[in-house]
Design a protein around this motif. Structure first.
Motif, PDB file in Angstrom:
ATOM      1  N   PRO A 137       0.844  -1.200   0.000  1.00  0.00           N
ATOM      2  CA  PRO A 137       0.000   0.000   0.000  1.00  0.00           C
ATOM      3  C   PRO A 137       0.880   1.252   0.000  1.00  0.00           C
ATOM      4  CG  PRO A 137       0.065  -0.962   2.190  1.00  0.00           C
ATOM      5  CD  PRO A 137       0.840  -1.882   1.285  1.00  0.00           C
ATOM      6  N   VAL A 138       0.492   2.244  -0.797  1.00  0.00           N
ATOM      7  CA  VAL A 138       1.230   3.504  -0.874  1.00  0.00           C
ATOM      8  C   VAL A 138       0.217   4.623  -0.697  1.00  0.00           C
ATOM      9  CG1 VAL A 138       2.654   4.990  -2.335  1.00  0.00           C
ATOM     10  CG2 VAL A 138       2.943   2.499  -2.424  1.00  0.00           C
ATOM     11  N   ARG A 139       0.568   5.605   0.133  1.00  0.00           N
ATOM     12  CA  ARG A 139      -0.334   6.715   0.400  1.00  0.00           C
ATOM     13  C   ARG A 139       0.430   8.033   0.340  1.00  0.00           C
ATOM     14  NH1 ARG A 139      -3.286   8.115   6.052  1.00  0.00           N
ATOM     15  NH2 ARG A 139      -4.126  10.092   5.327  1.00  0.00           N
ATOM     16  N   ALA A 140      -0.164   9.016  -0.307  1.00  0.00           N
ATOM     17  CA  ALA A 140       0.360  10.385  -0.321  1.00  0.00           C
ATOM     18  C   ALA A 140      -0.834  11.304  -0.128  1.00  0.00           C
ATOM     19  CB  ALA A 140       1.077  10.684  -1.622  1.00  0.00           C
ATOM     20  N   GLY A 141      -0.914  11.962   1.024  1.00  0.00           N
ATOM     21  CA  GLY A 141      -2.082  12.788   1.325  1.00  0.00           C
ATOM     22  C   GLY A 141      -3.318  11.913   1.374  1.00  0.00           C
ATOM     23  N   ALA A 142      -4.351  12.284   0.628  1.00  0.00           N
ATOM     24  CA  ALA A 142      -5.595  11.513   0.598  1.00  0.00           C
ATOM     25  C   ALA A 142      -5.587  10.448  -0.494  1.00  0.00           C
ATOM     26  CB  ALA A 142      -6.778  12.452   0.403  1.00  0.00           C
ATOM     27  N   SER A 143      -4.554  10.423  -1.326  1.00  0.00           N
ATOM     28  CA  SER A 143      -4.472   9.459  -2.428  1.00  0.00           C
ATOM     29  C   SER A 143      -3.819   8.169  -1.957  1.00  0.00           C
ATOM     30  CB  SER A 143      -3.666  10.035  -3.587  1.00  0.00           C
ATOM     31  OG  SER A 143      -4.266  11.207  -4.074  1.00  0.00           O
ATOM     32  N   THR A 144      -4.410   7.030  -2.349  1.00  0.00           N
ATOM     33  CA  THR A 144      -3.842   5.728  -2.001  1.00  0.00           C
ATOM     34  C   THR A 144      -3.844   4.831  -3.235  1.00  0.00           C
ATOM     35  OG1 THR A 144      -5.986   4.858  -1.312  1.00  0.00           O
ATOM     36  CG2 THR A 144      -4.613   5.834   0.402  1.00  0.00           C
ATOM     37  N   ALA A 145      -2.906   3.904  -3.257  1.00  0.00           N
ATOM     38  CA  ALA A 145      -2.809   2.921  -4.345  1.00  0.00           C
ATOM     39  C   ALA A 145      -2.030   1.725  -3.825  1.00  0.00           C
ATOM     40  CB  ALA A 145      -2.119   3.518  -5.561  1.00  0.00           C
ATOM     41  N   THR A 146      -2.031   0.660  -4.625  1.00  0.00           N
ATOM     42  CA  THR A 146      -1.299  -0.562  -4.300  1.00  0.00           C
ATOM     43  C   THR A 146      -0.366  -0.884  -5.459  1.00  0.00           C
ATOM     44  OG1 THR A 146      -3.214  -1.337  -3.062  1.00  0.00           O
ATOM     45  CG2 THR A 146      -1.579  -2.986  -3.636  1.00  0.00           C
ATOM     46  N   THR A 147       0.845  -1.337  -5.129  1.00  0.00           N
ATOM     47  CA  THR A 147       1.807  -1.647  -6.177  1.00  0.00           C
ATOM     48  C   THR A 147       1.392  -2.882  -6.970  1.00  0.00           C
ATOM     49  OG1 THR A 147       3.124  -2.979  -4.637  1.00  0.00           O
ATOM     50  CG2 THR A 147       3.764  -0.666  -4.918  1.00  0.00           C
ATOM     51  N   ASP A 148       1.794  -2.903  -8.256  1.00  0.00           N
ATOM     52  CA  ASP A 148       1.492  -4.059  -9.110  1.00  0.00           C
ATOM     53  C   ASP A 148       2.612  -5.101  -8.991  1.00  0.00           C
ATOM     54  OD1 ASP A 148       3.637  -3.157 -10.700  1.00  0.00           O
ATOM     55  OD2 ASP A 148       2.318  -2.368 -12.282  1.00  0.00           O
ATOM     56  N   ALA A 149       2.585  -6.121  -9.840  1.00  0.00           N
ATOM     57  CA  ALA A 149       3.571  -7.216  -9.773  1.00  0.00           C
ATOM     58  C   ALA A 149       4.990  -6.727  -9.986  1.00  0.00           C
ATOM     59  CB  ALA A 149       3.228  -8.281 -10.819  1.00  0.00           C
ATOM     60  N   ALA A 150       5.175  -5.616 -10.699  1.00  0.00           N
ATOM     61  CA  ALA A 150       6.515  -5.063 -10.927  1.00  0.00           C
ATOM     62  C   ALA A 150       6.917  -4.077  -9.831  1.00  0.00           C
ATOM     63  CB  ALA A 150       6.572  -4.393 -12.304  1.00  0.00           C
ATOM     64  N   GLY A 151       6.042  -3.885  -8.831  1.00  0.00           N
ATOM     65  CA  GLY A 151       6.314  -2.931  -7.756  1.00  0.00           C
ATOM     66  C   GLY A 151       5.962  -1.499  -8.146  1.00  0.00           C
ATOM     67  N   ALA A 152       5.365  -1.323  -9.327  1.00  0.00           N
ATOM     68  CA  ALA A 152       5.021   0.025  -9.829  1.00  0.00           C
ATOM     69  C   ALA A 152       3.750   0.540  -9.163  1.00  0.00           C
ATOM     70  CB  ALA A 152       4.846   0.006 -11.329  1.00  0.00           C
ATOM     71  N   VAL A 153       3.727   1.843  -8.963  1.00  0.00           N
ATOM     72  CA  VAL A 153       2.548   2.496  -8.380  1.00  0.00           C
ATOM     73  C   VAL A 153       2.439   3.899  -8.971  1.00  0.00           C
ATOM     74  CG1 VAL A 153       3.808   3.410  -6.373  1.00  0.00           C
ATOM     75  CG2 VAL A 153       1.354   2.992  -6.205  1.00  0.00           C
ATOM     76  N   SER A 154       1.211   4.377  -9.131  1.00  0.00           N
ATOM     77  CA  SER A 154       1.006   5.775  -9.501  1.00  0.00           C
ATOM     78  C   SER A 154      -0.208   6.300  -8.747  1.00  0.00           C
ATOM     79  CB  SER A 154       0.827   5.938 -11.007  1.00  0.00           C
ATOM     80  OG  SER A 154      -0.356   5.325 -11.447  1.00  0.00           O
ATOM     81  N   LEU A 155      -0.067   7.505  -8.283  1.00  0.00           N
ATOM     82  CA  LEU A 155      -1.132   8.193  -7.549  1.00  0.00           C
ATOM     83  C   LEU A 155      -1.440   9.482  -8.286  1.00  0.00           C
ATOM     84  CD1 LEU A 155       0.793   7.599  -4.322  1.00  0.00           C
ATOM     85  CD2 LEU A 155      -1.571   6.901  -4.498  1.00  0.00           C
ATOM     86  N   ASP A 156      -2.665   9.621  -8.743  1.00  0.00           N
ATOM     87  CA  ASP A 156      -3.078  10.826  -9.463  1.00  0.00           C
ATOM     88  C   ASP A 156      -3.796  11.760  -8.493  1.00  0.00           C
ATOM     89  OD1 ASP A 156      -3.335  12.514 -11.587  1.00  0.00           O
ATOM     90  OD2 ASP A 156      -4.976  11.425 -12.534  1.00  0.00           O
ATOM     91  N   GLY A 157      -3.643  13.035  -8.688  1.00  0.00           N
ATOM     92  CA  GLY A 157      -4.335  14.006  -7.857  1.00  0.00           C
ATOM     93  C   GLY A 157      -3.658  14.267  -6.531  1.00  0.00           C
ATOM     94  N   VAL A 158      -2.355  14.081  -6.457  1.00  0.00           N
ATOM     95  CA  VAL A 158      -1.606  14.325  -5.226  1.00  0.00           C
ATOM     96  C   VAL A 158      -1.324  15.816  -5.128  1.00  0.00           C
ATOM     97  CG1 VAL A 158       0.550  13.869  -4.000  1.00  0.00           C
ATOM     98  CG2 VAL A 158      -0.568  12.033  -5.290  1.00  0.00           C
ATOM     99  N   SER A 159      -1.601  16.389  -3.970  1.00  0.00           N
ATOM    100  CA  SER A 159      -1.298  17.810  -3.776  1.00  0.00           C
ATOM    101  C   SER A 159      -0.202  17.966  -2.749  1.00  0.00           C
ATOM    102  CB  SER A 159      -2.539  18.575  -3.337  1.00  0.00           C
ATOM    103  OG  SER A 159      -3.013  18.103  -2.115  1.00  0.00           O
TER     104      SER A 159
END
Length: 159
Positions: A137-159
């Motif tokens: 799990p990855v969190r930046a502010g109110a945005s959260t996401a989970t990494t994929d099989a390659a460990g990649a993650v992207s969070l849109d709308g981070v302020s």
């Protein structure tokens, strides 16, 4: 030609017509009935944007305009026109600043609305040995996401 700059900021350059000497009206040396106008009266910027230029004018005479800022950001000067308001590098939430001009006893202002910069944050989560971590799990502010099989993650709308 639109006064909106390439990054969406409003840019206005103006010459001053102010009050000097004169009839002792409400403007502290301005003729009675003089009116001070600031333009634009409002602008919306994003934190980190380039400066916004503000102008001012008075209905009679010539004099220096004095500027004051209430809120985040900076002014490039406190006397003269135009004045350049630079928004802060970052804000956590939608914020306002008020830029007030005065000539004698006359005052007028502009409200600057500052929006947080919205970014796309992307990266990889890996072990100290460099192996990708899936499902982190990855969190930046109110945005959260989970990494994929390659460990990649992207969070849109981070302020």
């Amino acid at each position: 030609m639109s006064p909106i700059g390439s990054r969406g900021t409003l840019v206005v350059v103006a010459l001053l017509a102010g009050c000097g000497g004169g009839g002792g009206g409400d403007g502290g040396g301005c003729p009675p009935g003089s009116v001070l106008t600031v333009f634009p009266t409002s602008a919306r910027v994003t934190a980190g944007d380039p400066a916004v230029e503000l102008g001012a004018g008075v209905t009679a005479g010539t004099a220096d305009v004095h500027w004051r800022l209430a809120g985040p950001g900076t002014l490039d000067r406190t006397v003269g026109v135009p004045v350049r308001y630079t928004p802060p590098a970052s804000v956590a939430t939608l914020t306002t600043a008020t830029v007030t001009a005065s000539v004698g006893a006359l005052t007028a202002g502009a409200t600057i609305t500052i929006a947080p910069a919205i970014l796309l944050l992307a990266g990889y989560v890996i072990t100290t040995g460099g192996a990708p971590i899936e499902g982190a799990p990855v969190r930046a502010g109110a945005s959260t996401a989970t990494t994929d099989a390659a460990g990649a993650v992207s969070l849109d709308g981070v302020s």
